[in-house]
Write a protein that holds these residues in place. Structure first.
Motif, PDB file in Angstrom:
ATOM      1  N   SER A   1     -88.170 -51.888  64.989  1.00 40.07           N
ATOM      2  CA  SER A   1     -88.311 -53.322  65.234  1.00 40.07           C
ATOM      3  C   SER A   1     -88.403 -53.570  66.729  1.00 40.07           C
ATOM      4  N   CYS A   2     -89.108 -54.606  67.079  1.00 40.11           N
ATOM      5  CA  CYS A   2     -89.223 -55.046  68.469  1.00 40.11           C
ATOM      6  C   CYS A   2     -88.960 -56.541  68.478  1.00 40.11           C
ATOM      7  N   ALA A   3     -87.794 -56.920  68.983  1.00 45.25           N
ATOM      8  CA  ALA A   3     -87.400 -58.325  69.019  1.00 45.25           C
ATOM      9  C   ALA A   3     -87.706 -58.914  70.386  1.00 45.25           C
ATOM     10  N   ALA A   4     -88.290 -60.095  70.368  1.00 44.04           N
ATOM     11  CA  ALA A   4     -88.672 -60.754  71.601  1.00 44.04           C
ATOM     12  C   ALA A   4     -87.786 -61.958  71.864  1.00 44.04           C
ATOM     13  N   SER A   5     -87.549 -62.214  73.136  1.00 41.35           N
ATOM     14  CA  SER A   5     -86.834 -63.418  73.552  1.00 41.35           C
ATOM     15  C   SER A   5     -87.461 -63.941  74.830  1.00 41.35           C
TER      16      SER A   5
ATOM     17  N   ASP B   1     -93.701 -60.685  62.378  1.00 47.48           N
ATOM     18  CA  ASP B   1     -93.200 -61.922  61.805  1.00 47.48           C
ATOM     19  C   ASP B   1     -92.970 -62.860  62.980  1.00 47.48           C
ATOM     20  N   ASN B   2     -93.943 -63.704  63.238  1.00 46.59           N
ATOM     21  CA  ASN B   2     -93.843 -64.580  64.413  1.00 46.59           C
ATOM     22  C   ASN B   2     -92.701 -65.594  64.280  1.00 46.59           C
ATOM     23  N   ALA B   3     -92.361 -65.947  63.061  1.00 44.34           N
ATOM     24  CA  ALA B   3     -91.245 -66.879  62.863  1.00 44.34           C
ATOM     25  C   ALA B   3     -89.922 -66.246  63.306  1.00 44.34           C
ATOM     26  N   LYS B   4     -89.846 -64.915  63.175  1.00 42.44           N
ATOM     27  CA  LYS B   4     -88.646 -64.192  63.593  1.00 42.44           C
ATOM     28  C   LYS B   4     -88.800 -63.573  64.978  1.00 42.44           C
ATOM     29  N   ASN B   5     -89.955 -63.808  65.598  1.00 37.70           N
ATOM     30  CA  ASN B   5     -90.219 -63.244  66.927  1.00 37.70           C
ATOM     31  C   ASN B   5     -90.035 -61.732  66.960  1.00 37.70           C
ATOM     32  N   THR B   6     -90.529 -61.069  65.930  1.00 33.60           N
ATOM     33  CA  THR B   6     -90.303 -59.640  65.787  1.00 33.60           C
ATOM     34  C   THR B   6     -91.577 -58.938  65.338  1.00 33.60           C
ATOM     35  N   VAL B   7     -91.782 -57.759  65.895  1.00 38.55           N
ATOM     36  CA  VAL B   7     -92.864 -56.870  65.492  1.00 38.55           C
ATOM     37  C   VAL B   7     -92.243 -55.607  64.922  1.00 38.55           C
ATOM     38  N   TYR B   8     -92.899 -55.039  63.920  1.00 45.01           N
ATOM     39  CA  TYR B   8     -92.368 -53.869  63.234  1.00 45.01           C
ATOM     40  C   TYR B   8     -93.360 -52.712  63.278  1.00 45.01           C
TER      41      TYR B   8
END
Length: 127
Positions: A21-25, A73-80
């Protein structure tokens, strides 16, 4: 500006699976095309997969085609990055990266297009 944090790496046997996972902030991820790269010890950074801002277009490096799947999942600001049928040669530190460019095809593999990078997550595949 966006900050990226990868997770999900670890030790797995050959033939197994992992999902990174790659979480963005800091800024909405939908503003960026995203890429996954990897770097094994003593080797150059290698392109793994790319995905468009909407997620409708994906592109893969030859060495992972058919085994890895990139999604977002742009709603979760995450790329998998779903990695199946892992091989020892997949052992590397995996990085996600964000680009403000509109990218198509093989241009996903050009790492200069990516302005933001995560710190990486280590994947080790044992034989």
């Amino acid at each position: 500006q966006v900050q990226l944090v990868e997770s999900g790496g670890g030790l797995v046997q050959a033939g197994g699976s992992l999902r990174l996972s790659c979480a963005a902030s800091g800024r909405t991820l939908s503003s960026y095309a995203m890429g996954w790269f990897r770097q094994a010890p003593g080797k150059e950074r290698e392109f793994v997969a790319g995905i468009s801002r909407s997620g409708s277009i994906t592109y893969y490096g030859d060495s992972v085609k058919g085994r890895f799947t990139v999604s977002r999942d742009n709603a979760k600001n995450t790329v998998y990055l779903q990695m199946n049928s892992l091989k020892p040669e997949d052992t590397a530190v995996y990085y996600c990266a964000a680009s403000t460019y509109v990218i198509s095809g093989s241009y996903y593999s050009e790492n200069w297009r990516y302005s933001y990078w995560g710190q990486g997550t280590k994947v080790t595949v044992s034989s």
